[in-house]
Design a protein around this motif. Sequence first.
Motif, short mmCIF file in Angstrom:
data_model
loop_
_atom_site.label_atom_id
_atom_site.label_comp_id
_atom_site.label_asym_id
_atom_site.label_seq_id
_atom_site.Cartn_x
_atom_site.Cartn_y
_atom_site.Cartn_z
N TYR A 510 0.64 -1.15 0.05
CA TYR A 510 -0.01 0.19 0.04
C TYR A 510 1.00 1.51 -0.31
CZ TYR A 510 0.89 -0.84 5.05
OH TYR A 510 1.83 -0.65 6.00
N GLY A 511 0.38 2.41 0.07
CA GLY A 511 0.93 3.91 -0.35
C GLY A 511 -0.07 4.33 0.36
N ILE A 512 1.04 5.64 1.17
CA ILE A 512 0.47 6.35 2.35
C ILE A 512 1.12 7.86 2.07
CG2 ILE A 512 -0.03 7.02 4.81
CD1 ILE A 512 0.18 4.01 5.14
N ARG A 513 -0.05 8.76 1.59
CA ARG A 513 0.10 10.68 1.66
C ARG A 513 -0.92 10.60 1.63
NH1 ARG A 513 2.43 9.70 -3.15
NH2 ARG A 513 1.36 10.08 -4.80
N ILE A 514 -0.46 12.22 2.48
CA ILE A 514 -1.38 12.98 3.12
C ILE A 514 -0.77 14.59 2.33
CG2 ILE A 514 -2.91 14.65 4.79
CD1 ILE A 514 -1.84 12.39 6.84
N GLU A 515 -1.88 15.03 1.68
CA GLU A 515 -1.34 16.18 0.52
C GLU A 515 -1.92 17.66 0.18
OE1 GLU A 515 0.18 17.87 -3.66
OE2 GLU A 515 -0.85 15.84 -3.82
N ASN A 516 -2.22 18.33 1.23
CA ASN A 516 -2.94 20.16 0.73
C ASN A 516 -1.85 20.63 0.25
OD1 ASN A 516 -4.91 19.17 1.98
ND2 ASN A 516 -4.74 20.48 4.57
N LEU A 517 -2.65 21.29 -0.27
CA LEU A 517 -1.32 22.82 -0.42
C LEU A 517 -1.90 24.03 0.21
CD1 LEU A 517 -2.40 23.35 -4.54
CD2 LEU A 517 -0.97 21.80 -3.75
N ILE A 518 -0.64 24.55 0.61
CA ILE A 518 -0.80 25.35 1.29
C ILE A 518 0.16 26.81 1.02
CG2 ILE A 518 -0.63 23.89 3.51
CD1 ILE A 518 2.38 24.10 3.56
N PHE A 519 -0.23 28.05 1.29
CA PHE A 519 0.29 29.06 0.70
C PHE A 519 0.98 30.17 2.00
CE2 PHE A 519 -3.87 31.20 1.53
CZ PHE A 519 -3.42 32.21 2.23
N ILE A 520 2.47 30.70 1.19
CA ILE A 520 3.15 31.75 2.35
C ILE A 520 2.52 33.30 3.07
CG2 ILE A 520 5.22 32.13 2.98
CD1 ILE A 520 6.21 30.18 0.95
N THR A 521 1.97 33.13 3.98
CA THR A 521 1.51 34.21 4.67
C THR A 521 2.37 34.93 5.84
OG1 THR A 521 -0.13 35.52 5.48
CG2 THR A 521 -0.08 32.95 6.15
N GLU A 522 2.84 36.39 5.46
CA GLU A 522 3.37 36.83 6.88
C GLU A 522 2.98 36.66 8.26
OE1 GLU A 522 4.91 40.50 6.29
OE2 GLU A 522 5.72 40.89 4.57
N SER A 523 3.31 36.62 9.28
CA SER A 523 3.25 36.29 10.91
C SER A 523 1.99 37.51 11.42
CB SER A 523 4.16 35.83 12.09
OG SER A 523 3.63 35.99 12.95
N GLN A 524 1.14 37.11 11.81
CA GLN A 524 0.37 38.71 12.15
C GLN A 524 1.37 38.99 13.35
OE1 GLN A 524 -2.30 40.57 10.41
NE2 GLN A 524 -0.96 39.02 9.02
N ASN A 525 1.99 37.44 14.23
CA ASN A 525 1.96 38.00 15.74
C ASN A 525 3.32 38.06 15.83
OD1 ASN A 525 -0.39 38.05 17.19
ND2 ASN A 525 -0.44 35.77 16.72
N TYR A 526 4.13 37.56 14.68
CA TYR A 526 5.64 37.97 14.91
C TYR A 526 6.89 38.45 13.83
CZ TYR A 526 4.49 34.21 18.27
OH TYR A 526 4.49 33.97 19.92
N PRO A 527 6.71 39.35 13.91
CA PRO A 527 7.39 40.37 12.67
C PRO A 527 8.59 39.69 12.75
CG PRO A 527 6.66 42.03 14.63
CD PRO A 527 6.21 40.74 14.85
N GLY A 528 8.50 39.45 10.85
CA GLY A 528 9.97 38.84 10.53
C GLY A 528 9.71 37.61 9.75
N PHE A 529 8.21 37.09 10.28
CA PHE A 529 8.31 35.76 10.00
C PHE A 529 7.57 35.31 9.60
CE2 PHE A 529 10.79 35.69 14.18
CZ PHE A 529 12.06 33.98 13.67
N LEU A 530 7.28 33.66 8.99
CA LEU A 530 5.90 33.29 7.75
C LEU A 530 5.80 32.83 8.25
CD1 LEU A 530 8.74 33.79 4.80
CD2 LEU A 530 6.36 35.49 5.61
N GLU A 531 4.16 32.11 7.89
CA GLU A 531 3.95 31.02 8.28
C GLU A 531 2.73 30.13 7.19
OE1 GLU A 531 0.64 32.63 11.84
OE2 GLU A 531 2.20 32.87 12.92
N PHE A 532 2.37 29.34 7.59
CA PHE A 532 1.53 29.28 6.22
C PHE A 532 0.00 28.77 6.26
CE2 PHE A 532 4.96 25.90 5.37
CZ PHE A 532 5.67 26.34 4.50
#
Length: 591
Positions: A510-532
């Motif tokens: 068998y095969g197992i894979r879990i795939e979502n598409l995500i996009f990169i956004t600037e963190s609202q609470n941590y300046p200089g950091f990015l999140e998905f």
Amino acid sequence: MSQERLEALRQALAEQQVQGFLTPRCDEYQNEYVPGSDERLAWLTGFTGSAGLAATAGERSALFVDGRYTLQAAQQIGSQPIEQQSLTPVDITNWLCEALREGDTLGYDPRLHTEPGLAPLKKRFDECGIHLRALDANPIDSIWKDRPATPSGAARPHPLAFTGEESTSKRQRIAEMLAAKKQDALWLANPEVCAWLFNIRGSDIPHLPVALSMGFLYRDGSATLYLAESATSDALRQHLGRDVEIVSDKASLFVAAERQHVQKVWADPLLTNCWTLHELRNREMQILLERDPITVAKARKNTVELEGSRAAHIRDGAALCEFLAELPGAVGSENFGELEAVDLLRSKREQREGFTDDSFDSISGYRGNGAIVHYRVTQESSLPMHAEGIYLIDSGGQYPDGTTDVTRTVALGDFPEQAKGQFTRVLKGHIALATLRFPKGTCGEQIDAFARKSLWDVGLDYAHGTGHGVGSFLSVHEGPQRIGKATTNVALEPGMIVSNEPGFYLTGEYGIRIENLIFITESQNYPGFLEFDALTLVPIERQLIDPALLSDSELGWLNDYHKKVQETLSPLVNEQTRAWLVAATAPLARA
């Protein structure tokens, strides 16, 4: 069949006085997906994967593939006289130096190769006394008697409602970069670059909504664009405006550049084929070999493109949920297998607004076929599906407002107990990446291990990347960003879309894979950091999860995600699927 074709190729090579030849899986635009007229690798070897290289040298032939296609290549080669090798520069050069003798010549089609791609080979050949020669014509084309014609469908304007920026604005923005680099022109090497810059789309390549095109952008924002004559129309000319000259002959591109007094050309070495560089140098043009600035600009989606992608993913998620809700009733019925599952899913997507095509050939793998990472089901390989075991479906759709790509692993009934722990560890890796916060300037290779750690903890791994970039009604595999072990030196930036797809594969089982598409956004609470932020909205198989292996925060993420899926999609699906959604997204807790 391949034996006869290999012999015909050797005879054609002898006529050109070369002892070997390279057959890559690409076209002159270096596209991943290619028209039928450029499926030379499949015609010669039978291998239908999206990446690979065949080498014929003397009486020996080899097919080089990466880890995604090891099992598929072995199945498709079968008993043919073709060796299977790993698709790495070292393995390719070692094999060729063994198969060829000092003084021999290896031929290649300069339209199908780039200079960086050939560089390791050239260096090693110089040491071995083997010659490398660009051939005027591809010898396969002379022996492929029923080769399809090159497509030349209509190019059509892509509306501002989907692009978020006029072509004139894009051209001026990129032209300013040309001026800053003191370059006269930018070589537009492939249809994706042209599609983005000119806001045009087409249907010349399966799953990639582009028209075959290339061209020049000049530092004043004007351009020359190659399109087949049948691809143009009055509406297209009006859309492009008077600053864009359309030519229907590729040689005319270079004449137009000379007419514009172009002396310095910016060309992406990874996208520009050897033939084009030869043409530019023949005209004594100086070439700046650097990454095309459009590649990065295209990857950073604007607000309109991101909102469009959200909308496309919601419609696509609703279609996939209707498929998953009906699957248990279809499984076990007469004549229902992997291929019929693909047809069922396609029918669900076709009912959704804007659907134009699959974004790639669906990977529909039941039991052992699911362990073939990029398995492509055929009439011959399709397994009948039953109410037991594990099924993997990796698929996507092309919509005018976005491109989707999602993988779900489904328990159809009883399954091996060990799969539960493996699936849960894949899920832990998926969540680790989805919830990651990282500083600006971070590259994909620096965060890849977060997705793999839970598997590594028990000595497991997967032989593919964790994430690839995705286009906006363009390629489902878009650079330059990616998440994987290989070094990219490409920083992840706000607006980029990537996949999050850890997996595990037990050969033959068998095969197992879990795939979502995500996009990169600037963190609202941590300046200089990015999140998905997640784009894909489809339930994750609860039956395969061992809650005891999840932390409180991981359980919280899963339940919050499922709540959003249920609330968003329920109004868009039929009554049967609404009931299925309630069960598929029910909160999960430890026993």
